[in-house]
Each structure stands twice: as C-alpha cells, then as structure tokens.
Design an enzyme around this catalytic site. Structure first.
Site, PDB file in Angstrom:
ATOM      1  N   HIS A   1      51.154  -6.529 -46.371  1.00  0.00           N
ATOM      2  CA  HIS A   1      50.350  -7.300 -47.197  1.00  0.00           C
ATOM      3  C   HIS A   1      48.789  -6.988 -47.242  1.00  0.00           C
ATOM      4  O   HIS A   1      48.083  -7.273 -48.279  1.00  0.00           O
ATOM      5  CB  HIS A   1      50.214  -8.820 -46.862  1.00  0.00           C
ATOM      6  CG  HIS A   1      49.667  -9.281 -45.513  1.00  0.00           C
ATOM      7  ND1 HIS A   1      50.333  -9.153 -44.289  1.00  0.00           N
ATOM      8  CD2 HIS A   1      48.453  -9.422 -45.244  1.00  0.00           C
ATOM      9  CE1 HIS A   1      49.407  -9.708 -43.331  1.00  0.00           C
ATOM     10  NE2 HIS A   1      48.169  -9.815 -43.959  1.00  0.00           N
TER      11      HIS A   1
ATOM     12  N   ASP B   1      56.467  -6.352 -42.039  1.00  0.00           N
ATOM     13  CA  ASP B   1      54.902  -6.366 -42.755  1.00  0.00           C
ATOM     14  C   ASP B   1      54.383  -5.173 -42.355  1.00  0.00           C
ATOM     15  O   ASP B   1      53.336  -5.171 -41.462  1.00  0.00           O
ATOM     16  CB  ASP B   1      54.241  -7.761 -42.330  1.00  0.00           C
ATOM     17  CG  ASP B   1      53.187  -7.870 -43.285  1.00  0.00           C
ATOM     18  OD1 ASP B   1      52.948  -7.238 -43.937  1.00  0.00           O
ATOM     19  OD2 ASP B   1      52.839  -9.026 -43.242  1.00  0.00           O
TER      20      ASP B   1
ATOM     21  N   SER C   1      45.104  -8.740 -39.380  1.00  0.00           N
ATOM     22  CA  SER C   1      46.215  -8.309 -40.037  1.00  0.00           C
ATOM     23  C   SER C   1      46.109  -6.909 -40.089  1.00  0.00           C
ATOM     24  O   SER C   1      45.275  -6.020 -40.426  1.00  0.00           O
ATOM     25  CB  SER C   1      46.327  -8.796 -41.592  1.00  0.00           C
ATOM     26  OG  SER C   1      46.557 -10.197 -41.636  1.00  0.00           O
TER      27      SER C   1
END
Length: 717
Positions: A83, A219, A646
């Site tokens: 992402h 991810d 992230s």
C-alpha cells in the site's frame, strides 16, 4: 500517599510487562537498552544507532515522506508495503498492462521502472539543539511571538548548521516544544519499482480486513535505490548505479513464536499520547464521528462506481484506499478508547499529577493548567467541529471542491504577492493538474459532491455557514455546478487559467464551482479560522507546560517518550495474542490456510490468483514453512506503531528481518492517543511469506539470489 502510588504505577514500567513507547534511537542507552535486553534482545544500542560505524539506522529510510522501508541487499534493494508503493504501481498501470491486478516483477535490473517524484531519506546523524532553538524565546510576552521566534531560529539553524553539500538539515520539536532535535539526512530521488504482487495478494481482504485481525495480506512491494557513481543522491539518470548501503538486513527463515522479542524501526507519523482527558473526550464523541460520516458517504459512492467499471477502479484505487484507511481507523479508535476507558484513565492520571504538583509546591507554575484545558476545550468545540467538516468536505474528499480551493489560493497569491508569483503558481497548477485529472471522473465526483455538500449544509455548525448554503436545494446546486463549471475537465481548467491575471480572475469568479468554493472558504476564513487559531495557540502553550510538568515531576524511572512526528523511532515488544471481546481470543499467527478459507472466486477483496491456489494444492512451499509445514502469512506483537510505520522492518532479537509492519488491530488503533498493552497490537507480514511469493509465486530467482537469508546459524545465498 495513594496518589503518589498511582503516579508511580502509571509512570514506572515493570520489566516483565512492556508498555509501549516510540523511542529516539540515539537515546536508547540506559533504561531502554536494559529493558530491551530483559525482553530478550541480543544486540546493543550501538548496533541500532551509531555515528561512528554502520548501524541498523542506516538501513531504514523514510519512504516517500509517509511510509518506512528497509534495505535488504547490498545492491540497494528495499522492502516496503504494497500500500506504500500503490501509487507508483498504479501510475505504471493501464487497462492493457494492469500491474495492480496482475502484479509486476523485474527479472533484470534494466526492467526496473523509474517513478516520478518518489524519494527515500536516510538519517545520518541526530543531535539535540534545544538551547539553540529556544535562544531569545523565553521572555517574549505572547505565544504567537514565541512561535515566530522559534521558527526564525529554526530557519537560521537549518541553513547554518554543518552538513555535507548533498545532505539536508531537518529540525523537529519533541515533548510539545520542550525539546528540539536536529536530523542530518540524505535523500535519494532515483527509486525504481522492482516488484509488487497482484492486489489479490498485496491487498487481500482490502477494506473488509483493513485494521483487523486475523489478517492474511501479503502487503509488500520492492524498490531499488539508485545513486551516482560516488554513491551519493542524484536525480534519475540512466547512468545511475544501484546504491551501496552502509547496512542491510539479513532475512530470517527461523520464524517467531509467542513471547519472542520483536523490534520495529520506522517513521511514525503523529501520536497524541499526552492529551488531557477533555481533548480525548472531544475527539471520541464529537470530531471523529463527524469525519467518519463524511468519509462513509464518500466511500459508498466511489465503491458503487468502482465495482462496475474497471477503468474507474484503477482511477480511484489509491484515493479510495487512502480515504478508507483513516475512516476505518477512526471507527476502531473510538471503539478502543471506550473499551479501555481512556478518558477515565487520563482523569486518574490528572488527579495523581495534581497531587504531585501540590506536594512539590508547584501550584503557581502548573496548578492552573488542567482548569484552563477544561475551559479551552469547551470553548473550541464548535470551531473544531466546523474546521473538521470544512477540511473533510472542501479540502480532502470532494475533488471539484479541492480543485476550486487551489484556485482560491491562487487568487490569494495575486493579492498578497503580485503578478509574478501569480503566474508562477498558475503555471505550476496547470502542470500539476495534468496528472490529477488523469485519475478524475466527473460522474463519480458529482455524486460525491451531492452527498458531502448536503452533510456540510446540515451538520456543520450553522452559525458559521455562508447564508447561501442555508436551506439550499443541494440536488439543484449539484446539477448546476457539474453542468456549467469548467473544473469538470482538464481542458476546461486550462481554458479557465489561460490569460493574464485580470482575465483569469474574472473567468474564475464566473465559474459555478469556484463561486461555491470561494463562498465556503471566505465564510470559513472569517468565521472559524481566526478564533480556532487563537484558542489552539492557547492549547499549544498549555500542552507545553503540561508536558513540562509531567517530565519534571516524574521519577527518573518513568517511561516518557516523545509523541511521534515522522522522525526515526524504535519500538519494541513481544509476539503476543490478545482478547478483544468476552469469550474471544486471537492467536498471534496466520497461515496460507486462512487465505484459502477466505477465498471467494471473482470477489474484488477475497479472490486468489490461480497460481497461488496451485502452489497451495501441490504444497509447493519450498523452504518457507513453519514447523508444522504451513506457510506463515502474518503475526502480531505489542510494538507501539502508527501511520508512518507502514513498511517498517520487524526485527528479531539479533537484528534479522522477520517481517514487514503494515497495520494495527482495529481495537488498538487508539494507541495514537492511549496505548494499552492488553489490546494494542501491530500486524506484520511474515518474511517467509514475502520470500515465498517472490520465489515460488513470481519466480524472481534474481531477487532471491541477492538477499542474505539466515536459517538458524547458517546463511543461505
């Protein structure tokens, strides 16, 4: 004495129950290093941060200003989240070459794709410069003057403090203005896409699974940093060569078990751990519900179009994901704050601190703070609510209003800085809007506009609204704007901005969308912004004093860490499951079995690529399994993370990469405001799943060969 005991309970950390924290890596020696070793760490603080030798901080760059990455090879290969790289994968995607759906892999370096404006930044050195920043500040009479002087000092120091010609100085505030730290950095601007799994792996579960556990998402994505022949930062050039890092992470195949030590390094964006109870109550009961309502309407509208049209799905993929991310986070945050009774906990803390202030005879210095907080947060409520509705509707979620606001800013530039600045800004807007309109669909935005303007006209505090929006027929306004405004197309925008300043301003002020935005902006600038700014400055000053009291009156053993501010931090904890609700307990691990259990053929969230199904059915897992012969996918731990983490490396006790951080559990998203070790968990994709996808699914042996892979005490190439 009971208040003193409570304060010690709140501040002192027992070595057997790690309690969160986001620590500055240059300050780990002492209490933190001892605590980390008690939790199982086998390396030293010097291994994590050193200015005299290569250390782990040299392998953790800030990715594109909003995420984290880690260097995993001697050739500048970096790992981050899918992402985080999503925008770049999207920018290379077309209906004919849909890398979002099919994935992308470079099997040779000359196949790696350059990315416009993508950059990564490394930390070279960290230094406390509080005294220099606060020089001449203390005796100034008003908070506004103090803030102005601080900014002047920061500007001067940024330019004058020593660094190499290719480096930058960055000065950030800590502990609500009680400390200032210099970060000397290097920014690399040639960063190329190397690999990304299809969204059915990298975004598996999509919005349904976002912020929740158990999770089965691969991810991750891969990029490579390129440098000039001297290994220094350079703009993109075909002559650039792969960056040679000072440090890169070996990748472990050993896996993790419950209660194992874990550490996460990265750039957490923003936390507010030391807000008073009055602020937390306002966020929980007033501000978050307003933001959620606006984004809920936006997402439902966009999703309806995206499900029907593949081209719109590509256009809105990144935007929709970004909107959904905060929307769902705020919902979980409210749930967690209520479940943990965060307001009650902060009220107890405030009572204990008040007793401590009284015992120390510090009433004159700190005794007023909590009462003033109470008054200020009551007074700012309506203004804060109006501000959030304005930001969410005009500046963030309705594109035609956001376009119009940029033109409103252009008109302000003419008034404040003159013709030349106006022309420079205008030309930059025309250039920048070219890519913006590539991902804009007027039909989608028209429906979003109608929903959001209705909310704004009815839910934002009425006393601050422009008269023209009160009791308005929103459907008629929507039809009028989207039929007649030039802002619905890039060609129309170009026509609007063609000409000298007088001509452009005249045309803008005849455009239906611009007229609406200008009306909304002028009402906000007149009725809301000045008063909110005034009261917010009071709260900033109070927060600084409150933080000073906490730091001054806490015992030396207190675990006080600065709020996140997008600077490099270390957080550590243990692999651990959790109990979100009565009679429910979550194990800390998921496997590929769970992917297949969730598999829904053809579903945009839970479809699974045929090749992954085939690998599963034939059990062609390679060496990427756990002790039970299953492919691990994700795991959770008590590391204290937030947005910005992230892509952060998840590391074992020896500093080997065991995963890539990508999320938090839904109930624990309130850790931005209040960390609870009972329910706050970060989510990481297991390094073995990453390697399995690269090797067995993608067949990218070229990438596997350049990694340093650790199994027990051996190293596999």
């Amino acid at each position: 004495m009971k208040f003193l005991r409570l304060l010690l309970i709140l501040f002192v950390f027992p070595t057997f129950a790690q309690q969160g924290g986001m620590w500055i890596p240059s300050l780990l020696k002492g209490m933190n290093e001892t605590e980390m070793k008690n939790l199982g760490m086998k390396i030293t603080a010097e291994d994590i941060y050193s200015v005299n030798k290569s250390s782990m901080k040299d392998a953790v760059p800030h990715f594109d200003g909003g995420c984290t990455a880690e260097v995993i090879s001697p050739k500048g290969l970096i790992l981050t989240n899918h992402h985080c790289g999503y925008d770049n994968v999207q920018s290379h995607s077309t209906v004919e070459h849909d890398y979002l759906t099919n994935g992308f892999w470079a099997y040779k370096m000359d196949e790696e794709l350059p990315n416009k404006d993508l950059f990564v930044t490394f930390i070279i050195r960290i230094e406390d410069i509080t005294t220099k920043v606060l020089e001449g500040v203390t005796n100034l009479p008003s908070e506004a003057e103090k803030q102005k002087k601080i900014q002047e000092n920061i500007t001067l120091l940024t330019k004058s403090l020593p660094k190499e010609a290719w480096q930058e100085n960055l000065i950030k505030t800590f502990f609500d203005g009680n400390q200032y730290i210099l970060f000397v950095t290097e920014t690399f601007k040639d960063v190329r896409l190397v690999g990304a799994p299809p969204s059915s792996i990298g975004k598996f579960g999509s919005d349904t699974d976002n912020w929740v556990w158990p999770r089965h998402t691969g991810d991750f994505s891969l990029f490579r940093i390129y440098a000039d022949k001297n290994n220094r930062p350079a703009e993109y050039s075909k002559d650039n060569v792969p960056y040679k890092p000072k440090h890169f992470f070996p990748i472990s195949l050993n896996g993790v078990k419950e209660n194992d030590f874990t550490m996460v390094m990265g750039y957490p964006g923003r936390t507010q751990e030391y807000l008073p109870s009055f602020a937390v109550e306002q966020i929980m009961n007033e501000l978050n519900p307003a933001r959620i309502e606006v984004r809920d309407a936006t997402l439902k509208t966009q999703n309806a179009f995206m499900r029907k049209d593949p081209a719109i799905k590509i256009q809105y993929a990144a935007k929709n994901a970004s909107i959904a991310n905060a929307w769902k986070k705020w919902i979980g945050e409210a749930k967690g704050l209520k479940k943990s009774n965060a307001v009650g906990a902060k009220q107890k803390f405030e009572a204990a601190l008040t007793e401590k202030i009284n015992q120390a005879g510090k009433q004159a210095e700190y005794g007023h703070v909590l009462n003033e907080f109470k008054t200020n947060y009551a007074n700012i409520r309506e203004y804060a609510l109006a501000r959030d509705y304005y930001n969410e509707v005009v500046l963030r979620n309705c594109e035609i209003l956001t376009f119009g606001y940029k033109l409103y800013q252009l008109e302000q530039v003419l008034a404040s800085k003159g013709e030349q600045s106006f022309n420079d800004r205008k030309n930059n807007l025309i250039k920048g809007f070219h890519d913006t309109y590539k991902d804009f669909n007027a039909q989608v935005d028209e429906k979003v506009f109608e929903q959001l303007v209705q909310i704004y006209a009815t839910k934002s505090p009425q006393q601050f609204l422009p008269t023209s929006l009160k009791g308005i027929d929103v459907a008629a306004l929507t039809a009028d704007v989207f039929k007649n405004s030039k802002l619905t197309t890039y060609t129309g925008l170009q026509e609007l901005l063609n000409g000298d300043s007088k001509t452009v301003i005249e045309k803008m002020n005849q455009d239906k969308a611009y007229i609406l935005v200008k009306t909304m902006a002028e009402a906000y600038d007149k009725n809301v912004a000045p008063k909110w700014n005034e009261m917010n400055l009071k709260n900033i000053a109070l927060q600084r004093t409150y933080m000073k009291a906490i730091m001054e009156l806490s015992p030396k053993s207190a675990r006080i860490f600065p709020d996140a501010n997008s600077t490099l931090r270390v957080t550590y904890g243990k692999v651990k499951g959790y109990k979100p609700n009565d009679a429910v307990y979550y194990e800390p691990f998921t496997t590929l079995d769970g992917v297949m259990e969730k598999y829904v053929p053809g579903d945009y969230e839970f479809d699974v690529p045929k090749k992954l199904i085939d690998l599963y059915n034939t059990k062609d897992f390679g060496s990427y399994t756990d002790k039970n012969g299953k492919v691990p996918v994700a795991f959770i731990a008590t590391n204290h993370t937030t947005g910005g983490n992230s892509g952060s490396p998840a590391l074992d006790a020896k500093g080997n990469l065991i995963g890539c951080n990508f999320d938090r559990v839904w109930e624990g998203t309130m850790s931005d405001i209040y960390y609870s070790p009972d329910i706050c968990r970060n989510i990481m994709v297991d390094s073995r799943y990453i390697l399995f996808i690269i090797d067995k699914f993608a067949g990218a042996k070229n990438l596997i060969e350049e990694l340093k892979i650790v199994k027990n005490t051996t190293v596999k190439k």
